[in-house]
Design a protein around this motif. Sequence first.
Motif, PDB file in Angstrom:
ATOM      1  N   VAL A  37      11.401  11.623  -2.272  1.00 11.01           N
ATOM      2  CA  VAL A  37      12.157  12.446  -1.331  1.00 11.01           C
ATOM      3  C   VAL A  37      11.919  13.928  -1.607  1.00 11.01           C
ATOM      4  O   VAL A  37      11.507  14.325  -2.700  1.00 11.01           O
ATOM      5  CB  VAL A  37      13.672  12.136  -1.387  1.00 11.01           C
ATOM      6  CG1 VAL A  37      13.950  10.671  -1.090  1.00 11.01           C
ATOM      7  CG2 VAL A  37      14.263  12.514  -2.740  1.00 11.01           C
ATOM      8  N   GLY A  38      12.206  14.714  -0.604  1.00 12.97           N
ATOM      9  CA  GLY A  38      12.055  16.162  -0.708  1.00 12.97           C
ATOM     10  C   GLY A  38      12.061  16.759   0.681  1.00 12.97           C
ATOM     11  O   GLY A  38      11.766  16.083   1.667  1.00 12.97           O
ATOM     12  N   ARG A  39      12.399  18.024   0.758  1.00 10.05           N
ATOM     13  CA  ARG A  39      12.390  18.727   2.042  1.00 10.05           C
ATOM     14  C   ARG A  39      10.965  18.816   2.576  1.00 10.05           C
ATOM     15  O   ARG A  39       9.991  18.612   1.839  1.00 10.05           O
ATOM     16  CB  ARG A  39      12.953  20.143   1.859  1.00 10.05           C
ATOM     17  CG  ARG A  39      14.391  20.189   1.367  1.00 10.05           C
ATOM     18  CD  ARG A  39      15.383  20.195   2.508  1.00 10.05           C
ATOM     19  NE  ARG A  39      15.099  21.280   3.430  1.00 10.05           N
ATOM     20  CZ  ARG A  39      15.249  21.181   4.759  1.00 10.05           C
ATOM     21  NH1 ARG A  39      15.642  20.055   5.293  1.00 10.05           N
ATOM     22  NH2 ARG A  39      14.988  22.209   5.545  1.00 10.05           N
ATOM     23  N   GLN A  87       4.560   6.026  10.018  1.00 11.14           N
ATOM     24  CA  GLN A  87       5.584   5.801  11.043  1.00 11.14           C
ATOM     25  C   GLN A  87       4.944   5.492  12.390  1.00 11.14           C
ATOM     26  O   GLN A  87       5.542   4.821  13.225  1.00 11.14           O
ATOM     27  CB  GLN A  87       6.532   6.994  11.147  1.00 11.14           C
ATOM     28  CG  GLN A  87       5.891   8.306  11.504  1.00 11.14           C
ATOM     29  CD  GLN A  87       6.929   9.402  11.705  1.00 11.14           C
ATOM     30  OE1 GLN A  87       7.698   9.375  12.650  1.00 11.14           O
ATOM     31  NE2 GLN A  87       6.958  10.363  10.798  1.00 11.14           N
ATOM     32  N   HIS A  88       3.714   5.981  12.615  1.00 12.97           N
ATOM     33  CA  HIS A  88       2.974   5.639  13.831  1.00 12.97           C
ATOM     34  C   HIS A  88       1.923   4.598  13.443  1.00 12.97           C
ATOM     35  O   HIS A  88       0.992   4.897  12.704  1.00 12.97           O
ATOM     36  CB  HIS A  88       2.317   6.878  14.431  1.00 12.97           C
ATOM     37  CG  HIS A  88       3.293   7.957  14.785  1.00 12.97           C
ATOM     38  ND1 HIS A  88       4.213   7.810  15.802  1.00 12.97           N
ATOM     39  CD2 HIS A  88       3.511   9.181  14.242  1.00 12.97           C
ATOM     40  CE1 HIS A  88       4.954   8.911  15.878  1.00 12.97           C
ATOM     41  NE2 HIS A  88       4.546   9.749  14.943  1.00 12.97           N
ATOM     42  N   LEU A 165       5.321   3.258   2.265  1.00 15.89           N
ATOM     43  CA  LEU A 165       5.970   3.242   3.578  1.00 15.89           C
ATOM     44  C   LEU A 165       6.409   4.671   3.908  1.00 15.89           C
ATOM     45  O   LEU A 165       7.324   5.207   3.295  1.00 15.89           O
ATOM     46  CB  LEU A 165       7.181   2.307   3.568  1.00 15.89           C
ATOM     47  CG  LEU A 165       6.894   0.824   3.309  1.00 15.89           C
ATOM     48  CD1 LEU A 165       8.194   0.029   3.287  1.00 15.89           C
ATOM     49  CD2 LEU A 165       5.943   0.268   4.357  1.00 15.89           C
ATOM     50  N   ASP A 166       5.722   5.292   4.856  1.00 17.39           N
ATOM     51  CA  ASP A 166       5.970   6.694   5.210  1.00 17.39           C
ATOM     52  C   ASP A 166       6.848   6.760   6.450  1.00 17.39           C
ATOM     53  O   ASP A 166       6.399   6.484   7.563  1.00 17.39           O
ATOM     54  CB  ASP A 166       4.632   7.391   5.459  1.00 17.39           C
ATOM     55  CG  ASP A 166       4.797   8.900   5.645  1.00 17.39           C
ATOM     56  OD1 ASP A 166       5.941   9.393   5.517  1.00 17.39           O
ATOM     57  OD2 ASP A 166       3.805   9.579   5.927  1.00 17.39           O
ATOM     58  N   PHE A 196       8.699   4.410  -1.041  1.00 15.42           N
ATOM     59  CA  PHE A 196       9.469   4.534   0.206  1.00 15.42           C
ATOM     60  C   PHE A 196       9.768   6.005   0.461  1.00 15.42           C
ATOM     61  O   PHE A 196      10.416   6.668  -0.359  1.00 15.42           O
ATOM     62  CB  PHE A 196      10.766   3.726   0.071  1.00 15.42           C
ATOM     63  CG  PHE A 196      11.627   3.698   1.302  1.00 15.42           C
ATOM     64  CD1 PHE A 196      11.333   2.837   2.348  1.00 15.42           C
ATOM     65  CD2 PHE A 196      12.736   4.523   1.413  1.00 15.42           C
ATOM     66  CE1 PHE A 196      12.140   2.793   3.483  1.00 15.42           C
ATOM     67  CE2 PHE A 196      13.546   4.494   2.535  1.00 15.42           C
ATOM     68  CZ  PHE A 196      13.244   3.624   3.576  1.00 15.42           C
ATOM     69  N   ILE A 197       9.279   6.520   1.586  1.00 18.89           N
ATOM     70  CA  ILE A 197       9.487   7.922   1.940  1.00 18.89           C
ATOM     71  C   ILE A 197      10.372   7.988   3.170  1.00 18.89           C
ATOM     72  O   ILE A 197      10.044   7.392   4.208  1.00 18.89           O
ATOM     73  CB  ILE A 197       8.147   8.629   2.215  1.00 18.89           C
ATOM     74  CG1 ILE A 197       7.249   8.543   0.984  1.00 18.89           C
ATOM     75  CG2 ILE A 197       8.371  10.088   2.616  1.00 18.89           C
ATOM     76  CD1 ILE A 197       5.831   9.017   1.230  1.00 18.89           C
TER      77      ILE A 197
END
Length: 496
Positions: A37-39, A87-88, A165-166, A196-197
């Motif tokens: 995780v991160g901004r 994600q796509h 997994l993005d 996991f992102i």
Amino acid sequence: MTTSLVEARGVVKRYGPTTALADGRLTVLPGESHALVGRNGAGKSTLVRILTGLQAPDEGTVRFDGEPAPPLTDRDAWRRKVACVYQHPTVVPELTVAENLFINRQPLRRGFISWRRLRSEAAALLATWDVRVDPEARTADLKVEDRQMVEIARALSFGARFIVLDEPTAQLDNREIERLFTRMRALQDAGVTFLFISHHLQEVYEVCQTVTVLRDARWITTAPVADLPRQALVEAMAGETIAEQAERRRTVEPAGPVLLDVRGLRSTAYENVDLTVRRGEVVGLAGSSASGKIELAETFAGLHTPTGGTARLEGAPLPFGDVRGALEAGVGFVPRDRHEQGLVFGMSIGDNATLSVLERLGRFGFVGTDRKRGVATALIERLDIHAEGPEQPVSDLSGGNAQKVVMARALASGPRLLVLVNPTAGVDVKSKESLLARVDSAREDGTAVLVVSDELDDLRRCDRVLVLFHGRVVAEHPAGWRDHELIASIEGVDHG
């Protein structure tokens, strides 16, 4: 001790003068779901590209099962180690599930594809990993969650047991997300490891055992999820604790009349949005990449047509799906990507800056050259664009000055509503301050301003910030918000 399945140490990656990753570290144990995780801009995507063999680090090491990562040129070796599901989906939609599973490695018989064996091997592979999808189904007809499982099964068929997994839940509803998590847990039990992102931190607590935080291109911490309270996780991402944060309250002027009035606006990207922006008010829209914030802003600029609801500017309905109509209605717009949407690179600075007001520069379809030059020169001075003059090609400009030209065009029409999407993306510090000063000027002129941005500094200029989460407005923060509060809302963390 258990040998790490994946280990990255001291990873550095530079792109010219930009350091995308200054100290990347990651240790993933076999069979776990590990959150990264991160901004935005923290370095997650860069680390993933290195972990999947798309790029080599400038410094540092990556190891799989204690062994050095394969050379970048050995793609088969990388496929046996790791795969990334974005994600796509990257499947070919017009092919069947079976064809996608074994694309470029179909079973042959006498030099021809054996379709019977292809279907049989696809069915066996899907059954092995309990992926309940018809191997003969056209992939385009599958649900997003099923396409993701086909991609995971394809990766596992190469021998990979480490799956990245993005943002896998970005396009899923709550029921589909829970089904995905159930499948992840089952695959973990079968020996599959996940990175996991996600921008939605509550998902980290639902499905992951360990979390690593990146901030400002550096590793910050790695900890068991159960040992890291949500508030501590948000503070690690923001870089500030509550005690360290200074109050940043700004005196808000008395409210002016409502210029933009939105009621029950909905589309495939957002739902039941109510919002107002008053004369001389700057309102921010924040949220993750899949929150719907950009699509909502683009709707006001005429780029999309919602499926329901209303939006009125000074009492008149906004013309949805009509960019020219939105401009004539009084909407100025800075799009999210100056290269793709903002500038015509074959034209001059003056041509680009005055595109929105050509009808004011002449009569009967002719544009007065002197008048256009005068308007363009005034805009160049107003925006402090560093250029030789209006005739200079816009392609010659730096990123900051090119973005100022996009802002100049948005302001040229004297808009009543100014919609800014990522207005300072990819510009230097000085240009960023200059662009944000234009937001202050627009406020003083009585313009209603809507700022959509991933940058907290952009949102600090706002009188209030609305946060979208999965297409809904879930929070409103007045001026002076603390970083951790806004980030918690963006990430969907419930502090109640």
